[in-house]
Write a protein that holds these residues in place. Structure first.
Motif, PDB file in Angstrom:
ATOM      1  N   LEU A 162       0.253  -1.137   0.288  1.00 40.72           N
ATOM      2  CA  LEU A 162      -0.533   0.232   0.294  1.00 40.72           C
ATOM      3  C   LEU A 162       1.175   1.535  -0.050  1.00 40.72           C
ATOM      4  CD1 LEU A 162      -3.096   0.939   0.278  1.00 40.72           C
ATOM      5  CD2 LEU A 162      -3.216   0.907   2.726  1.00 40.72           C
ATOM      6  N   PHE A 163       2.106   1.291   0.884  1.00 42.77           N
ATOM      7  CA  PHE A 163       2.960   2.421   1.345  1.00 42.77           C
ATOM      8  C   PHE A 163       3.943   2.228  -0.505  1.00 42.77           C
ATOM      9  CE2 PHE A 163       0.780   1.274   4.944  1.00 42.77           C
ATOM     10  CZ  PHE A 163       0.063   2.324   5.044  1.00 42.77           C
ATOM     11  N   ASN A 164       4.123   1.456  -1.313  1.00 36.24           N
ATOM     12  CA  ASN A 164       5.121   1.385  -2.288  1.00 36.24           C
ATOM     13  C   ASN A 164       4.296   1.930  -3.086  1.00 36.24           C
ATOM     14  OD1 ASN A 164       7.221   1.518  -3.352  1.00 36.24           O
ATOM     15  ND2 ASN A 164       7.361  -1.102  -3.706  1.00 36.24           N
ATOM     16  N   PRO A 165       4.089   3.215  -3.750  1.00 37.68           N
ATOM     17  CA  PRO A 165       3.891   4.214  -5.352  1.00 37.68           C
ATOM     18  C   PRO A 165       5.400   4.367  -6.631  1.00 37.68           C
ATOM     19  CG  PRO A 165       3.967   5.804  -3.955  1.00 37.68           C
ATOM     20  CD  PRO A 165       4.424   4.651  -2.732  1.00 37.68           C
ATOM     21  N   PRO A 166       4.610   4.074  -7.417  1.00 35.21           N
ATOM     22  CA  PRO A 166       3.314   3.486  -7.821  1.00 35.21           C
ATOM     23  C   PRO A 166       3.579   1.755  -8.443  1.00 35.21           C
ATOM     24  CG  PRO A 166       5.523   4.091  -9.597  1.00 35.21           C
ATOM     25  CD  PRO A 166       6.010   4.214  -8.462  1.00 35.21           C
ATOM     26  N   THR A 167       4.759   1.259  -8.234  1.00 33.07           N
ATOM     27  CA  THR A 167       3.658  -0.235  -8.685  1.00 33.07           C
ATOM     28  C   THR A 167       2.929  -0.941  -7.617  1.00 33.07           C
ATOM     29  OG1 THR A 167       5.534  -1.221  -7.317  1.00 33.07           O
ATOM     30  CG2 THR A 167       6.923  -0.541  -9.153  1.00 33.07           C
ATOM     31  N   PHE A 168       3.032  -0.635  -6.269  1.00 35.20           N
ATOM     32  CA  PHE A 168       2.369  -1.246  -5.415  1.00 35.20           C
ATOM     33  C   PHE A 168       2.485  -2.469  -4.986  1.00 35.20           C
ATOM     34  CE2 PHE A 168      -0.106   3.161  -6.486  1.00 35.20           C
ATOM     35  CZ  PHE A 168       0.204   3.288  -5.031  1.00 35.20           C
ATOM     36  N   THR A 169       3.931  -2.823  -5.285  1.00 36.23           N
ATOM     37  CA  THR A 169       3.789  -4.511  -5.277  1.00 36.23           C
ATOM     38  C   THR A 169       5.509  -4.677  -4.234  1.00 36.23           C
ATOM     39  OG1 THR A 169       5.743  -3.961  -6.635  1.00 36.23           O
ATOM     40  CG2 THR A 169       3.410  -4.974  -7.084  1.00 36.23           C
ATOM     41  N   GLY A 170       5.674  -5.346  -3.673  1.00 37.59           N
ATOM     42  CA  GLY A 170       6.140  -6.091  -2.574  1.00 37.59           C
ATOM     43  C   GLY A 170       6.620  -6.441  -1.368  1.00 37.59           C
ATOM     44  N   GLY A 171       5.413  -5.346  -0.446  1.00 40.76           N
ATOM     45  CA  GLY A 171       4.917  -5.752   1.160  1.00 40.76           C
ATOM     46  C   GLY A 171       4.647  -6.596   1.561  1.00 40.76           C
ATOM     47  N   GLY A 172       4.352  -7.755   0.735  1.00 42.98           N
ATOM     48  CA  GLY A 172       3.487  -9.026   1.514  1.00 42.98           C
ATOM     49  C   GLY A 172       2.003  -8.654   1.487  1.00 42.98           C
ATOM     50  N   GLN A 173       1.362  -7.502   0.976  1.00 41.55           N
ATOM     51  CA  GLN A 173       0.016  -8.136   1.272  1.00 41.55           C
ATOM     52  C   GLN A 173      -0.762  -8.579   0.878  1.00 41.55           C
ATOM     53  OE1 GLN A 173       0.006  -3.956   1.963  1.00 41.55           O
ATOM     54  NE2 GLN A 173       0.800  -3.188   3.718  1.00 41.55           N
ATOM     55  N   LYS A 174      -2.232  -8.169   0.098  1.00 42.60           N
ATOM     56  CA  LYS A 174      -2.976  -8.944  -0.808  1.00 42.60           C
ATOM     57  C   LYS A 174      -3.904  -8.117  -1.534  1.00 42.60           C
ATOM     58  CE  LYS A 174      -1.540 -13.941   0.611  1.00 42.60           C
ATOM     59  NZ  LYS A 174      -0.418 -13.223   0.157  1.00 42.60           N
ATOM     60  N   ALA A 175      -4.765  -7.124  -2.304  1.00 41.53           N
ATOM     61  CA  ALA A 175      -5.769  -6.853  -2.303  1.00 41.53           C
ATOM     62  C   ALA A 175      -6.494  -7.193  -3.859  1.00 41.53           C
ATOM     63  CB  ALA A 175      -5.003  -4.968  -2.759  1.00 41.53           C
TER      64      ALA A 175
END
Length: 354
Positions: A162-175
């Motif tokens: 959620l906090f890694n724009p613009p790719t919004f990947t790599g944090g281990g969350q799911k959306a």
């Protein structure tokens, strides 16, 4: 498995050797080797087993190196590991760590190996991963006797940040976002999962949804607008506990055809609708018994709390081939939680895999 008097089975012998190997590996003897020698006695139709063990030296973890992750943050991988620097080089827990990483479904391949250091009692643990695409777009359409014609579009990201724009990947969350539209139903869903809420092994699940269901009955349609927030905590011995709060507004609306039919059938009664709610009053101002869905027509606010206690021994979450999943789910709506509906529900689910 193979004890004196037991029937000799090669498969059991392999498991015994592996069990001994795991025992030494769990104590940090990662170079230990176990060889089983078979000494047959043809006349007595028996066989003696001799296990030759080369223990080697006990090792400890000096540091853990992560390799191959270009999108996934190091901390997302490290927090899933069951071992830490300074601890005994426990090969059993290293295998558990590898299984955890594989079940995250972020990687095409996961390899774990040890690397020598200047100190003979110290080894480095190298975790090498090969990342794969974790974003998906699904588009489909179909027909069924329940839904009639229906189409859907779903966009999901299994390694969301959620906090890694613009790719919004790599944090281990799911959306995920899903829209399903048909002649008999509409569904719109937004979902978000944080597996390590507040930096702890505590999963946070949130969901917002709107549903318009017309296939439930010829007499009414139902719309549901709601959302839920849930926390899941892993407990010892393969148990997990989930607590979910759900707030939803359910609106039951009579169809025009049924309203017309009802008006013709009970001409001797006064009949009125007000925002989907129905009242049928007899000529002497005595209420007439109504079907349940008439009594429930209109908007109802449902506030509920659900607890789920699970025991999960599946060998793989995506495609299990052995183990079981048992879930006990009590649910309470209304009462101290407020809302306009008061009821409780008890549910037990059991799945066994072969």
């Amino acid at each position: 498995r193979l004890v004196p008097g037991a029937i000799f089975k090669p498969g059991d012998l392999d498991k015994d050797v592996q069990g001994l190997q795991n025992f030494y590996g769990s104590q940090g003897y990662i170079d230990a080797r176990v060889v089983a020698q078979k000494i047959p006695n043809v006349e007595a139709k028996t066989i003696d087993l001799k296990y030759v063990v080369q223990e080697g030296n006990r090792s400890f973890i000096e540091k853990i190196e992560i390799k191959g992750n270009t999108k996934t943050k190091d901390k997302v991988i490290r927090r899933e590991l069951a071992v830490s620097p300074g601890e005994t080089f426990d090969m059993v827990r290293v295998k558990i760590s590898k299984q955890r990483l594989e079940q995250m479904n972020y990687f095409e391949k996961v390899d774990t190996k040890d690397a020598y250091t200047d100190d003979r009692s110290q080894r480095n643990l190298v975790v090498a991963v090969e990342e794969k695409n974790t974003g998906n777009i699904a588009l489909g359409a179909g027909y069924s006797s329940v839904d009639s014609i229906v189409g859907y579009l779903e966009v999901s990201q299994g390694n969301f940040d959620l906090f890694n724009p613009p790719t919004f990947t790599g944090g281990g969350q799911k959306a995920r976002a899903r829209a399903q539209v048909g002649t008999q139903r509409q569904d719109y869903i937004l979902g978000f999962t944080e597996p390590w809420f507040l930096g702890r092994r505590l999963r946070l699940d949130t969901e917002l949804y709107y549903r318009d269901l017309q296939f439930l009955s010829d007499f009414f349609t139902q719309t549901v607008l709601g959302g839920s927030v849930g926390l899941t905590k892993a407990l010892p011995h393969n148990f997990t506990l989930n607590t979910t709060y759900t707030l939803q507004e359910i609106d039951i609306i009579l169809t025009d055809s049924y309203a017309a039919q009802l008006a013709q059938t009970v001409q001797q009664f006064q009949y009125a609708t007000n925002n989907g709610q129905v009242s049928i009053i007899g000529t002497n101002n005595v209420p007439v018994d109504e079907p349940v869905f008439l009594q429930q027509s209109g908007e109802t606010l449902v506030s509920s709390l659900t607890w789920t206690l699970s025991h999960d021994t599946r060998n793989n979450l995506m495609l299990p081939t052995r183990g079981h999943l048992v879930q006990f789910e009590p649910m309470l709506a209304g009462g101290p939680l407020g809302g306009q509906a008061n009821f409780y529900q008890l549910e037990l689910k059991v799945s066994q895999y072969w």
